[in-house]
Scaffold this motif. Structure first.
Motif, PDB file in Angstrom:
ATOM      1  N   PRO A   1       0.832  -1.209   0.000  1.00  0.00           N
ATOM      2  CA  PRO A   1       0.000   0.000   0.000  1.00  0.00           C
ATOM      3  C   PRO A   1       0.867   1.259   0.000  1.00  0.00           C
ATOM      4  N   ARG A   2       0.468   2.245  -0.794  1.00  0.00           N
ATOM      5  CA  ARG A   2       1.224   3.498  -0.879  1.00  0.00           C
ATOM      6  C   ARG A   2       0.253   4.679  -0.755  1.00  0.00           C
ATOM      7  N   PRO A   3       0.006   5.150   0.475  1.00  0.00           N
ATOM      8  CA  PRO A   3      -0.919   6.274   0.682  1.00  0.00           C
ATOM      9  C   PRO A   3      -0.319   7.577   0.178  1.00  0.00           C
ATOM     10  N   VAL A   4      -1.145   8.620   0.120  1.00  0.00           N
ATOM     11  CA  VAL A   4      -0.647   9.936  -0.263  1.00  0.00           C
ATOM     12  C   VAL A   4       0.485  10.336   0.685  1.00  0.00           C
ATOM     13  N   GLY A   5       1.566  10.819   0.115  1.00  0.00           N
ATOM     14  CA  GLY A   5       2.767  11.118   0.886  1.00  0.00           C
ATOM     15  C   GLY A   5       3.872  10.148   0.548  1.00  0.00           C
ATOM     16  N   ASP A   6       3.503   8.939   0.153  1.00  0.00           N
ATOM     17  CA  ASP A   6       4.467   7.949  -0.322  1.00  0.00           C
ATOM     18  C   ASP A   6       4.897   8.343  -1.732  1.00  0.00           C
ATOM     19  N   ILE A   7       6.166   8.143  -2.055  1.00  0.00           N
ATOM     20  CA  ILE A   7       6.652   8.498  -3.386  1.00  0.00           C
ATOM     21  C   ILE A   7       5.976   7.664  -4.467  1.00  0.00           C
TER      22      ILE A   7
ATOM     23  N   ALA B   1      17.810  18.629  12.891  1.00  0.00           N
ATOM     24  CA  ALA B   1      16.954  18.314  11.749  1.00  0.00           C
ATOM     25  C   ALA B   1      16.841  16.804  11.611  1.00  0.00           C
ATOM     26  N   ILE B   2      15.843  16.383  10.842  1.00  0.00           N
ATOM     27  CA  ILE B   2      15.606  14.964  10.599  1.00  0.00           C
ATOM     28  C   ILE B   2      15.618  14.716   9.096  1.00  0.00           C
ATOM     29  N   VAL B   3      16.314  13.667   8.690  1.00  0.00           N
ATOM     30  CA  VAL B   3      16.274  13.196   7.302  1.00  0.00           C
ATOM     31  C   VAL B   3      15.711  11.785   7.320  1.00  0.00           C
ATOM     32  N   ILE B   4      14.728  11.538   6.472  1.00  0.00           N
ATOM     33  CA  ILE B   4      14.068  10.232   6.421  1.00  0.00           C
ATOM     34  C   ILE B   4      14.582   9.447   5.225  1.00  0.00           C
ATOM     35  N   GLU B   5      15.107   8.269   5.490  1.00  0.00           N
ATOM     36  CA  GLU B   5      15.593   7.406   4.405  1.00  0.00           C
ATOM     37  C   GLU B   5      14.467   6.709   3.678  1.00  0.00           C
ATOM     38  N   CYS B   6      13.597   6.050   4.411  1.00  0.00           N
ATOM     39  CA  CYS B   6      12.582   5.174   3.824  1.00  0.00           C
ATOM     40  C   CYS B   6      11.528   5.984   3.073  1.00  0.00           C
ATOM     41  N   THR B   7      11.273   5.621   1.824  1.00  0.00           N
ATOM     42  CA  THR B   7      10.300   6.364   1.012  1.00  0.00           C
ATOM     43  C   THR B   7       8.865   6.044   1.397  1.00  0.00           C
ATOM     44  N   ASN B   8       8.650   5.098   2.309  1.00  0.00           N
ATOM     45  CA  ASN B   8       7.306   4.794   2.808  1.00  0.00           C
ATOM     46  C   ASN B   8       6.962   5.593   4.061  1.00  0.00           C
ATOM     47  N   LEU B   9       7.922   6.381   4.561  1.00  0.00           N
ATOM     48  CA  LEU B   9       7.698   7.154   5.782  1.00  0.00           C
ATOM     49  C   LEU B   9       7.209   8.595   5.566  1.00  0.00           C
ATOM     50  N   PRO B  10       7.404   9.215   4.406  1.00  0.00           N
ATOM     51  CA  PRO B  10       6.928  10.591   4.230  1.00  0.00           C
ATOM     52  C   PRO B  10       5.437  10.832   4.473  1.00  0.00           C
ATOM     53  N   PRO B  11       4.541   9.816   4.370  1.00  0.00           N
ATOM     54  CA  PRO B  11       3.157  10.095   4.774  1.00  0.00           C
ATOM     55  C   PRO B  11       3.046  10.587   6.222  1.00  0.00           C
ATOM     56  N   PHE B  12       4.106  10.352   7.015  1.00  0.00           N
ATOM     57  CA  PHE B  12       4.098  10.759   8.416  1.00  0.00           C
ATOM     58  C   PHE B  12       4.972  11.989   8.666  1.00  0.00           C
TER      59      PHE B  12
END
Length: 237
Positions: free
Chosen positions: A22-28, A196-207
């Protein structure tokens, strides 16, 4: 306008893993995450499990081919759908016809320059053991700066990991959010001078918005990276 393209109006591409999670809005992997058209090209035969295996030519070949396919159709710049691809950055970039950002980790050197020298960056990743010196080196993080990067994984997020790894069919974002914020708090506990925070996982930007609100810190992720790339090729409104 000249002929030579099968379609028009798409400048930015995403080479995406062969997966049906599943890839909700916010996921690449959700086209509604962007304010501009995005073209996807599936890297056939390369899936999430390959991201947890040793570096392989299959992965490099697959992404280079996918990106060049998009380039041949008119795409002018591209990103990918997994931050763990960082250690393929130079190899794939040397084989593609358009600029390619393999991972959100390439934002880390810029973020470090924005902060005071004593401040650190929290790198939120799906698996800390997969973030090697090669990942940071290929992303432009010099050896002298690596002590300023605090890596925090999602080891204590069993539900989120079950969704990402494909063992859970239904995705309850609220349930996942609780695990994500718990991981962020754990990481900040180890990085008291975090700026600052950098997020690696492309499934985490929805959060990402929740993380910003929860921490009060700026957050960079796969979407901020893709927006930066797109800014170089998309016409300004």
């Amino acid at each position: 306008m000249k002929r030579g393209r099968p379609f028009y109006g798409v400048e930015t591409g995403v080479a995406i893993l062969d997966s049906d999670i599943p890839r909700p809005v916010g996921d690449i992997g959700n086209a509604r995450s962007f304010d501009y058209p995005v073209q996807y090209q599936v890297v056939t035969g390369v899936g999430p499990k390959d991201m947890f295996r040793p570096r392989s030519e299959k992965v490099a070949d697959g992404f280079a081919q996918a990106i060049n396919t998009m380039a041949g159709q008119g795409v002018r710049i591209a990103a990918t759908s997994c931050g763990l691809l960082a250690h393929y950055q130079q190899e794939v970039a040397s084989r593609t016809d358009i600029p390619i950002a393999m991972s959100s980790l390439i934002q880390i050197p810029v973020v470090l320059r924005l902060l005071r020298p004593e401040q650190s960056v929290l790198l939120l990743t799906i698996d800390a053991e997969r973030i090697t010196p090669a990942h940071l080196e290929q992303s432009g993080v010099g050896e002298s700066d690596r002590s300023r990067v605090v890596v925090q994984d999602m080891a204590h997020a069993p539900y989120f990991l079950s969704v990402i790894k494909g063992t859970e069919d239904d995705y309850d974002s609220n349930r996942a959010l609780a695990e994500v914020l718990r991981a962020v708090d754990e990481g900040l506990g180890r990085a008291p001078d975090c700026g600052a925070i950098v997020i690696e996982c492309t499934n985490l930007p929805p959060f990402s918005n929740d993380i910003k609100a929860h921490t009060g810190l700026p957050v960079w992720d796969a979407l901020t990276l893709t927006d930066w790339l797109a800014g170089a090729v998309e016409p300004r409104q």
